[in-house]
Write an enzyme that holds these catalytic residues in place. Sequence first.
Site, PDB file in Angstrom:
ATOM      1  N   LYS A  84     -11.069  -0.197  17.317  1.00 19.72           N
ATOM      2  CA  LYS A  84      -9.982   0.231  18.208  1.00 19.72           C
ATOM      3  C   LYS A  84     -10.249  -0.211  19.637  1.00 19.72           C
ATOM      4  O   LYS A  84      -9.339  -0.623  20.365  1.00 19.72           O
ATOM      5  CB  LYS A  84      -9.822   1.747  18.118  1.00 19.72           C
ATOM      6  N   GLY A 121       2.993   6.329   1.745  1.00 21.18           N
ATOM      7  CA  GLY A 121       3.893   7.314   1.156  1.00 21.18           C
ATOM      8  C   GLY A 121       4.796   7.939   2.206  1.00 21.18           C
ATOM      9  O   GLY A 121       6.001   8.125   1.989  1.00 21.18           O
ATOM     10  N   GLY A 164      -3.681  10.868  10.183  1.00 26.21           N
ATOM     11  CA  GLY A 164      -2.788  11.629   9.325  1.00 26.21           C
ATOM     12  C   GLY A 164      -1.610  10.782   8.896  1.00 26.21           C
ATOM     13  O   GLY A 164      -1.185   9.876   9.616  1.00 26.21           O
ATOM     14  N   ARG A 181      -2.016  -1.156  -6.424  1.00 23.61           N
ATOM     15  CA  ARG A 181      -2.920  -1.635  -7.461  1.00 23.61           C
ATOM     16  C   ARG A 181      -2.649  -0.983  -8.806  1.00 23.61           C
ATOM     17  O   ARG A 181      -2.750  -1.600  -9.842  1.00 23.61           O
ATOM     18  CB  ARG A 181      -4.380  -1.368  -7.048  1.00 23.61           C
ATOM     19  N   ARG A 182      -2.317   0.322  -8.736  1.00 25.16           N
ATOM     20  CA  ARG A 182      -2.145   1.082  -9.971  1.00 25.16           C
ATOM     21  C   ARG A 182      -0.773   1.765  -9.988  1.00 25.16           C
ATOM     22  O   ARG A 182      -0.646   2.908  -9.541  1.00 25.16           O
ATOM     23  CB  ARG A 182      -3.247   2.152 -10.082  1.00 25.16           C
ATOM     24  N   GLY A 204       0.838  -1.190   0.000  1.00 24.02           N
ATOM     25  CA  GLY A 204       0.000   0.000   0.000  1.00 24.02           C
ATOM     26  C   GLY A 204       0.872   1.238   0.000  1.00 24.02           C
ATOM     27  O   GLY A 204       1.893   1.281   0.682  1.00 24.02           O
TER      28      GLY A 204
END
Lengths: 430, 430
Positions: A204, A17, A305, A46-47, A11
């Site tokens: 959670k 990222g 975040g 995926r892309r 992912g």
Amino acid sequence: MTAPLRVALLGCGTVGGAVLRLVGEQAADLAARVGRPVEVAGVAVRRPDRHPEVPAELLTTDALGLVTRDDVDLVVEVIGGIEPARSLIQAAIEAGKSVVSANKALLAEDGVALHAAAAKAGVDLYYEASVAGAIPLLRPLRESLAGDQIRRVVGIVNGTTNYILSRMAETGAGFSEALAEATELGYAEADPTADVDGFDAAAKAAILASLAFHSAVTASDVHREGISAVTATDVARAAEIGCTVKLLAICERVGGPDGESVAVRVHPAMIPTGHPLAAVGGAFNAVFVEAEAAGQLMFYGQGAGGEPTASAVLGDLVAVARNRVAGAAGAGPTAYAELPTRPIAETPTRYHVSLDVADVPGVLATVATEFARHEVSIATVRQDGHGDAATLVIVTHSAPDAALSATIAALREMPAVRGVTSVLRVEGLS
Amino acid sequence: MTAPLRVALLGCGTVGGAVLRLVGEQAADLAARVGRPVEVAGVAVRRPDRHPEVPAELLTTDALGLVTRDDVDLVVEVIGGIEPARSLIQAAIEAGKSVVSANKALLAEDGVALHAAAAKAGVDLYYEASVAGAIPLLRPLRESLAGDQIRRVVGIVNGTTNYILSRMAETGAGFSEALAEATELGYAEADPTADVDGFDAAAKAAILASLAFHSAVTASDVHREGISAVTATDVARAAEIGCTVKLLAICERVGGPDGESVAVRVHPAMIPTGHPLAAVGGAFNAVFVEAEAAGQLMFYGQGAGGEPTASAVLGDLVAVARNRVAGAAGAGPTAYAELPTRPIAETPTRYHVSLDVADVPGVLATVATEFARHEVSIATVRQDGHGDAATLVIVTHSAPDAALSATIAALREMPAVRGVTSVLRVEGLS
């Protein structure tokens, strides 16, 4: 320094990222902390065409191939959701890789099986980032408080609902209006169900309860109520009694005639404005822990975040990497206590109830009798007359939730009661 | 379950007594968490006759003999102070025992040597209880944030001074009066030097800075000012600008022309009443952490007391016991960064200054010129005239502390300045 430890990243959205960037930026520090360099072996997406920022040779759509590759030591899963995350983590564990995950839904549903697989394979499965973003919480629960008895964990663990409730309190808006504003500002997703209906917080809560009480608790064991039924009247009534409305995740060890059990619930509740959780605003999360010896502890920080969540992922990554270098797996959670979960009906709670009644003599006595008939004790009553009508605001003492809800149902049927204008649980009142 | 892990307990005061009791009460839980039973092999005390609550066969005055006994696996040191604690811990480590300590003074003075000895012997040295009592803080810094860059740690880590400053704010009392009250109520010791002169907080700051910045910081590297010079006027002036006075332990990573360094200081400071640390009262401790990716985190809980401190000791005990069972030592601190410490003179701070001046034209210009001459920029000035005198209240921007203190020294010599009535650093203002 010897050969690098190689990480498969599953992912590459906001969190992935940030993880990729931080592993690069902090390479020297990570190497010093781990004892070996840490580098990314591949990034499954995926892309691939949507990730121009990732070196092309790292990108792959074959996630299963990546996690089972011989040159991969550790797997970081930040895809989220149940599948394909579950299959990929299972495959990674079976291939002898330690796993770091930020996946609350999966851990809350299938944590027991995944932990059993990890223990069998002698690898680590860490997931600090799955609850309360950057806040170090799971490691303190699992390790720092390992010699103590945790009694209670109460937290604000969903930023979207916290934002919506804060706005309702500030502006007097109703739920729909505040949700629309949150959506417009990007604080709520296009489909806000997971947040506003409490699914996110319930997952959670299950993870927190499992660790705190050394028992297997899954999301389906959690009593869950979201905030879509919270009205502007509820919020105004809360303010009148010096309270504010928050969506709370509450995990408690509860004694009873049949021994101890664990009660886990997510629902909106009024808490006193002086309570430390009342001041937690916006995207921040905070979790209160009460332990036998330690007393009250609070953990506070950013709950979501990319960067904050990546910080928690990297903390886990360093831990599993160090364990890998040391040739040992770290401490997993323990489930030896095997405490049963208690249904909400049998869980003690307190209610705040606001009623419109006819302003005739004896109405309070009639209402009070109904509470008594259900063995619910009243803590405070305030009666405000206006014309031929009056408002009764009642806060109960603690009673089994079923008795409280049965009382409310009975009140709705009483001729003297023109309307039940607000019902909400109350927490943290002395 | 196999043979028990056996613990030598050094010291049996408030904390040691609580540890002994909890190890007994929670024996089943501890065994489940560790994987082997944990039992106390002996308790070393100076005066066995003063411990009727401890089984006589456990008591010994021969602490050195106890820690080196073959049937002892783990050592818990809660004596405090430098000697004999240091020699006993050294001997324990050399004999291959893992050590849990609550000894801030020793760790702050000699942590580097002790850690080197532990690493050489392949044993653990853990000391969560040495800073902020029950609050899980060292483990989060060392492990949870291991993948992040910590920029700043700011904490209220001494309950005695926090109580005294709170009472000064509430009652308008001076320092001596508030200290007398604290002593009478048992919040201050008969000899309060370690607390009120900041030695206790400085030791904790050194430990926090070492872990946060991966560098060796000892108590002697910490700039230390206590609270005995804080006056009722300081506290009143703080209130006028919306602040409250707290004794802060501040650990910062500071950039500069010669590269990065670490500035560590303990001193009273004004902080805005809206700052989360401002609300921390009485015996509670709280520590704020700012990290690059995680953002702001806060940890809050009881900073002292037998039970809370024992909770932290037991958490460490479970960790070192698990490591012992797994046959591996846990992650120690890292000091690879080797950042130098920066003297207070070169550390950027902000001052609040209150001056009595003659109410004549040009006085503000003269005073402002003096600040400018030292290259100190002024953030705000308030001037209140009364008769032929006036009060100037000045808050500066950030400047090297030496420039600020030189400015104050120069102001004291100025004919127009009748008196410098309050000087205190300011933290947390935007």
